[in-house]
Design a protein around this motif. Sequence first.
Motif, PDB file in Angstrom:
ATOM      1  N   ARG A  47     -12.940   9.714 -56.833  1.00  0.00           N
ATOM      2  CA  ARG A  47     -13.444   8.453 -57.339  1.00  0.00           C
ATOM      3  C   ARG A  47     -14.323   7.785 -56.305  1.00  0.00           C
ATOM      4  O   ARG A  47     -14.033   7.805 -55.115  1.00  0.00           O
ATOM      5  CB  ARG A  47     -12.309   7.516 -57.746  1.00  0.00           C
ATOM      6  N   ARG A  48     -15.372   7.167 -56.763  1.00  0.00           N
ATOM      7  CA  ARG A  48     -16.307   6.477 -55.885  1.00  0.00           C
ATOM      8  C   ARG A  48     -15.809   5.063 -55.664  1.00  0.00           C
ATOM      9  O   ARG A  48     -15.594   4.318 -56.599  1.00  0.00           O
ATOM     10  CB  ARG A  48     -17.713   6.455 -56.524  1.00  0.00           C
ATOM     11  N   ARG A  49     -15.569   4.694 -54.417  1.00  0.00           N
ATOM     12  CA  ARG A  49     -15.023   3.383 -54.118  1.00  0.00           C
ATOM     13  C   ARG A  49     -15.960   2.653 -53.195  1.00  0.00           C
ATOM     14  O   ARG A  49     -16.714   3.248 -52.432  1.00  0.00           O
ATOM     15  CB  ARG A  49     -13.644   3.515 -53.468  1.00  0.00           C
ATOM     16  N   SER A  50     -15.862   1.366 -53.246  1.00  0.00           N
ATOM     17  CA  SER A  50     -16.653   0.553 -52.337  1.00  0.00           C
ATOM     18  C   SER A  50     -16.148   0.729 -50.926  1.00  0.00           C
ATOM     19  O   SER A  50     -14.988   1.009 -50.687  1.00  0.00           O
ATOM     20  CB  SER A  50     -16.566  -0.923 -52.742  1.00  0.00           C
ATOM     21  N   SER A  51     -17.026   0.570 -49.964  1.00  0.00           N
ATOM     22  CA  SER A  51     -16.649   0.748 -48.571  1.00  0.00           C
ATOM     23  C   SER A  51     -16.053  -0.514 -47.981  1.00  0.00           C
ATOM     24  O   SER A  51     -15.915  -0.625 -46.779  1.00  0.00           O
ATOM     25  CB  SER A  51     -17.875   1.165 -47.756  1.00  0.00           C
ATOM     26  N   LEU A  52     -15.676  -1.475 -48.807  1.00  0.00           N
ATOM     27  CA  LEU A  52     -15.094  -2.717 -48.295  1.00  0.00           C
ATOM     28  C   LEU A  52     -13.606  -2.549 -48.080  1.00  0.00           C
ATOM     29  O   LEU A  52     -12.916  -1.943 -48.883  1.00  0.00           O
ATOM     30  CB  LEU A  52     -15.340  -3.857 -49.295  1.00  0.00           C
ATOM     31  N   LEU A  53     -13.131  -3.094 -46.982  1.00  0.00           N
ATOM     32  CA  LEU A  53     -11.697  -3.116 -46.722  1.00  0.00           C
ATOM     33  C   LEU A  53     -11.228  -4.533 -46.948  1.00  0.00           C
ATOM     34  O   LEU A  53     -10.939  -5.286 -46.043  1.00  0.00           O
ATOM     35  CB  LEU A  53     -11.419  -2.669 -45.296  1.00  0.00           C
TER      36      LEU A  53
ATOM     37  N   CYS B 242     -23.172   0.738 -55.596  1.00  0.00           N
ATOM     38  CA  CYS B 242     -23.896   0.769 -54.338  1.00  0.00           C
ATOM     39  C   CYS B 242     -23.043   0.113 -53.263  1.00  0.00           C
ATOM     40  O   CYS B 242     -22.260  -0.781 -53.532  1.00  0.00           O
ATOM     41  CB  CYS B 242     -25.235   0.044 -54.461  1.00  0.00           C
ATOM     42  N   ARG B 243     -23.197   0.581 -52.057  1.00  0.00           N
ATOM     43  CA  ARG B 243     -22.416   0.063 -50.945  1.00  0.00           C
ATOM     44  C   ARG B 243     -22.902  -1.329 -50.581  1.00  0.00           C
ATOM     45  O   ARG B 243     -24.085  -1.613 -50.531  1.00  0.00           O
ATOM     46  CB  ARG B 243     -22.551   1.018 -49.756  1.00  0.00           C
ATOM     47  N   THR B 244     -21.959  -2.235 -50.318  1.00  0.00           N
ATOM     48  CA  THR B 244     -22.297  -3.594 -49.917  1.00  0.00           C
ATOM     49  C   THR B 244     -21.790  -3.842 -48.514  1.00  0.00           C
ATOM     50  O   THR B 244     -20.914  -3.148 -48.017  1.00  0.00           O
ATOM     51  CB  THR B 244     -21.661  -4.619 -50.866  1.00  0.00           C
ATOM     52  N   LEU B 245     -22.353  -4.843 -47.878  1.00  0.00           N
ATOM     53  CA  LEU B 245     -21.990  -5.187 -46.515  1.00  0.00           C
ATOM     54  C   LEU B 245     -21.245  -6.504 -46.505  1.00  0.00           C
ATOM     55  O   LEU B 245     -21.453  -7.367 -47.344  1.00  0.00           O
ATOM     56  CB  LEU B 245     -23.244  -5.286 -45.636  1.00  0.00           C
ATOM     57  N   ARG B 246     -20.369  -6.640 -45.511  1.00  0.00           N
ATOM     58  CA  ARG B 246     -19.585  -7.854 -45.373  1.00  0.00           C
ATOM     59  C   ARG B 246     -19.524  -8.202 -43.897  1.00  0.00           C
ATOM     60  O   ARG B 246     -19.334  -7.340 -43.049  1.00  0.00           O
ATOM     61  CB  ARG B 246     -18.174  -7.642 -45.922  1.00  0.00           C
ATOM     62  N   LYS B 247     -19.676  -9.465 -43.584  1.00  0.00           N
ATOM     63  CA  LYS B 247     -19.756  -9.871 -42.191  1.00  0.00           C
ATOM     64  C   LYS B 247     -18.419  -9.699 -41.476  1.00  0.00           C
ATOM     65  O   LYS B 247     -18.369  -9.226 -40.357  1.00  0.00           O
ATOM     66  CB  LYS B 247     -20.226 -11.326 -42.093  1.00  0.00           C
ATOM     67  N   ASN B 248     -17.336 -10.122 -42.104  1.00  0.00           N
ATOM     68  CA  ASN B 248     -16.037 -10.067 -41.439  1.00  0.00           C
ATOM     69  C   ASN B 248     -15.170  -9.015 -42.103  1.00  0.00           C
ATOM     70  O   ASN B 248     -14.648  -9.215 -43.183  1.00  0.00           O
ATOM     71  CB  ASN B 248     -15.340 -11.436 -41.480  1.00  0.00           C
ATOM     72  N   ALA B 249     -15.037  -7.861 -41.462  1.00  0.00           N
ATOM     73  CA  ALA B 249     -14.216  -6.789 -42.006  1.00  0.00           C
ATOM     74  C   ALA B 249     -12.750  -7.070 -41.728  1.00  0.00           C
ATOM     75  O   ALA B 249     -12.395  -7.653 -40.724  1.00  0.00           O
ATOM     76  CB  ALA B 249     -14.625  -5.447 -41.394  1.00  0.00           C
TER      77      ALA B 249
ATOM     78  N   TYR C 238     -22.184   9.833 -46.010  1.00  0.00           N
ATOM     79  CA  TYR C 238     -21.604   8.744 -45.218  1.00  0.00           C
ATOM     80  C   TYR C 238     -20.541   7.976 -45.996  1.00  0.00           C
ATOM     81  O   TYR C 238     -19.442   7.720 -45.489  1.00  0.00           O
ATOM     82  CB  TYR C 238     -22.695   7.782 -44.759  1.00  0.00           C
ATOM     83  N   ASP C 239     -20.840   7.599 -47.236  1.00  0.00           N
ATOM     84  CA  ASP C 239     -19.899   6.804 -48.021  1.00  0.00           C
ATOM     85  C   ASP C 239     -18.604   7.565 -48.293  1.00  0.00           C
ATOM     86  O   ASP C 239     -17.520   6.971 -48.351  1.00  0.00           O
ATOM     87  CB  ASP C 239     -20.531   6.374 -49.342  1.00  0.00           C
ATOM     88  N   ILE C 240     -18.704   8.874 -48.459  1.00  0.00           N
ATOM     89  CA  ILE C 240     -17.504   9.667 -48.727  1.00  0.00           C
ATOM     90  C   ILE C 240     -16.557   9.619 -47.529  1.00  0.00           C
ATOM     91  O   ILE C 240     -15.357   9.360 -47.665  1.00  0.00           O
ATOM     92  CB  ILE C 240     -17.886  11.125 -49.053  1.00  0.00           C
ATOM     93  N   TRP C 241     -17.125   9.846 -46.333  1.00  0.00           N
ATOM     94  CA  TRP C 241     -16.292   9.822 -45.137  1.00  0.00           C
ATOM     95  C   TRP C 241     -15.870   8.401 -44.775  1.00  0.00           C
ATOM     96  O   TRP C 241     -14.750   8.195 -44.272  1.00  0.00           O
ATOM     97  CB  TRP C 241     -17.038  10.465 -43.969  1.00  0.00           C
ATOM     98  N   ALA C 242     -16.734   7.422 -45.021  1.00  0.00           N
ATOM     99  CA  ALA C 242     -16.384   6.037 -44.709  1.00  0.00           C
ATOM    100  C   ALA C 242     -15.228   5.547 -45.579  1.00  0.00           C
ATOM    101  O   ALA C 242     -14.351   4.809 -45.105  1.00  0.00           O
ATOM    102  CB  ALA C 242     -17.600   5.128 -44.885  1.00  0.00           C
TER     103      ALA C 242
END
Length: 735
Positions: A28-34, A64-71, A509-513
């Motif tokens: 499954r394709r998941r967002s890279s956000l934690l 699509c991958r999104t970015l977040r300032k505070n992980a 990258y997204d798969i491993w991330a």
Amino acid sequence: MWTFGCFPKVPSYLLRRAVLGSRALPPRRRSSLLVRPSPSCSHPVRAAPLGLPQPCSVGFRLHCRTLRKNAKFTVDVPETPVTTADIKQYLRSKEIPFRDGYSCLQAPTFFREDRSPGLVVGPERDSFALFIDKTTGRFLCVETLVEGSWEDLQDCLEVMQKEGCNFIRPDVLLGYPESQEQREERESQLLEAQRIYSSSLALSELPEEDAQLAKTMFGISRISNATLNRFGVRFFKPTKSLVFPWFRTRDVSLQGIKLLSARTDEDSVIYTDVTIPRPAAYQNLFGLPLIGHKDAEVVLTGREVDTLAVSQVTGLPSLALPRGVASLPPALLPYLEQFRRVTLWLGGDLRAWEASKIFSRKLGLRRCSLVRPGEHQPCPNEALARGKNLARILKAAIPAAHKSIVSFRQLREDVYGELANTEQVAGVKWTRFPELNKLLKGHRKGELTVFTGPTGSGKTTFISEFALDLCMQGVNTLWGSFEINNVRLAKIMLKQFSMQRLEESLQEYDIWADKFEDLPLYFMTFHGQQNIKTVLETMHHAVYLYDISHVVIDNLQFMMGQENISIDKFAIQDHIIGAFRTFATNNSCHVTLIIHPRKEEDDKDLQTASIFGSAKASQEADNVLILQEKKLVTSPGRRSLQVAKNRFDGDVGIFPLEFNKASLTFSTPLRGKNKLRKLKGDKPDSAEDVLSPVKSGKVEKAEKPAKASKPPRSEKGSTGGKNRENTKGEGGSER
């Protein structure tokens, strides 16, 4: 004695028949956000009735991958840590009634329109629905699922006082706004959990033969269908998995599921689980809706099947932790406040026993009892399969609180357990460094490891793979990197995790991330010079929140510049090392401390005495590791890892390392028969001798006893005999 598994042994032909033809969940394709979504804005999905005919869809939408300032994987503490006394004083100043619980303070909730701090409406249990953690100050309203920090709670009360109102809406604490993509991702995961659960069948609805095979596959043959139905456990045919649901307590809505799958490996069965939503996004207790208002005793287990066994046999309320023995999130503590007695029966091995002692500190030692693993006290499901008396085992649980002075009679079972389970006592084994296992035997909690090496030899790169290896096996790890920033460190570890040069394959990258995000890995937000007090506060904070069992500090010198310059620098270093030693012991947490060596000549190997500062570093350390590097002119330097101190069993030695620049990983070279060289005595062999045994004249053969020399008959023979004896003596000493 302690056992390794929690499932009883069953015939291999039944297991293979049960698992045969099973298909794994599609990727499954998941967002890279934690990110853990705010429960206040969630939309729970009602659990469908048993057997509801709905099509099953396990697919995922591509985002699509999104970015977040505070992980979320960064760990930081408030500038002014709050204490229990501060919380009580503030609540009294606002005239808010509260109750002092075991791990939380309970107060009336003001996140509902019909509630206010001074007005108690409805049942007594519902009135005090706001729980404030005594250690961190974080709060949770179990009615509205609003949560936040202590500063957030203070802001809400100040706004209410300023506006003259007696309640505040839950959406005022949304915090970082949720993007459209994040909301869709969260809702799609909840819908996926609903589809899987609705498409699953109760085991009582399966054909008798299929139901028996499923129970045999998961070792629950003694669990009745009535118990499975009461907890809502189902069977998902497409992947041949058991489905354990997590329900919300107030409206019994489905919040998530855990799928337990099995696959055969020769004559054994390997169990794996998948959590939807992912573990970082949602946490709950299995069996929570079955807890009554007046229940005062509960049994905590590490697996859902153990909870089923305890509930069926004893009738006692039982709950299963979402991550087993890996972690007890503080967000779950409010749901355990009503119990006056908590019995922890987390498993049948040493890791479960250590986790029981750690979790009891969070829950309150005085109300906790522990089931000591042993030959006659395995995990609950195995005890049921072996016909053990579970009620008698629970009655024999020992109190978690202990006196400062104990006798050998109280330690007798612990000593026997360590003697009977040497492999478990040795700790977690490395998978990438088998030679390290032969020397250190494993990675153990409560120890202090000092690591050093020449400047530029790759200390940070090696220790990152060293810690990553353990983290991949479930060791909760906290990184304190003061020399390089977290982005660069995470990039190094991600390349080591993927074992490839990701710059040349960005499409992966997204798969491993996504896989890397699921590791129990956290980073401190410090960089550069830091005060030891602030670092220790952050470490204590992380141990409480995430049950950290391994802390890496890179490096000691970055904490010495913030101290009083009038004090001797060696005294400062001794103070810092002593603080880390105390932290490791008191928190049952392994601390790996990187220290730069003193300046040595390039042609000399580092020794224990080469560690910068006084001898306290090597004295306090349980393990001393040295990354040796032999400088060469015509080729890159050759590296080796030396274990210079091992307090566990005394084995020391040295083995060569090869560096792969593409993946930034270290490995043991395949050339040579004997890669590992154990050392005896205080004077270790040099790295050059280990890397070039032929050149140094050392022969890796078993040492033979020297033959007795005959008395010389002439001066010539005497001279020749003497020369021969000297030659043998040199060879013997070399060996």
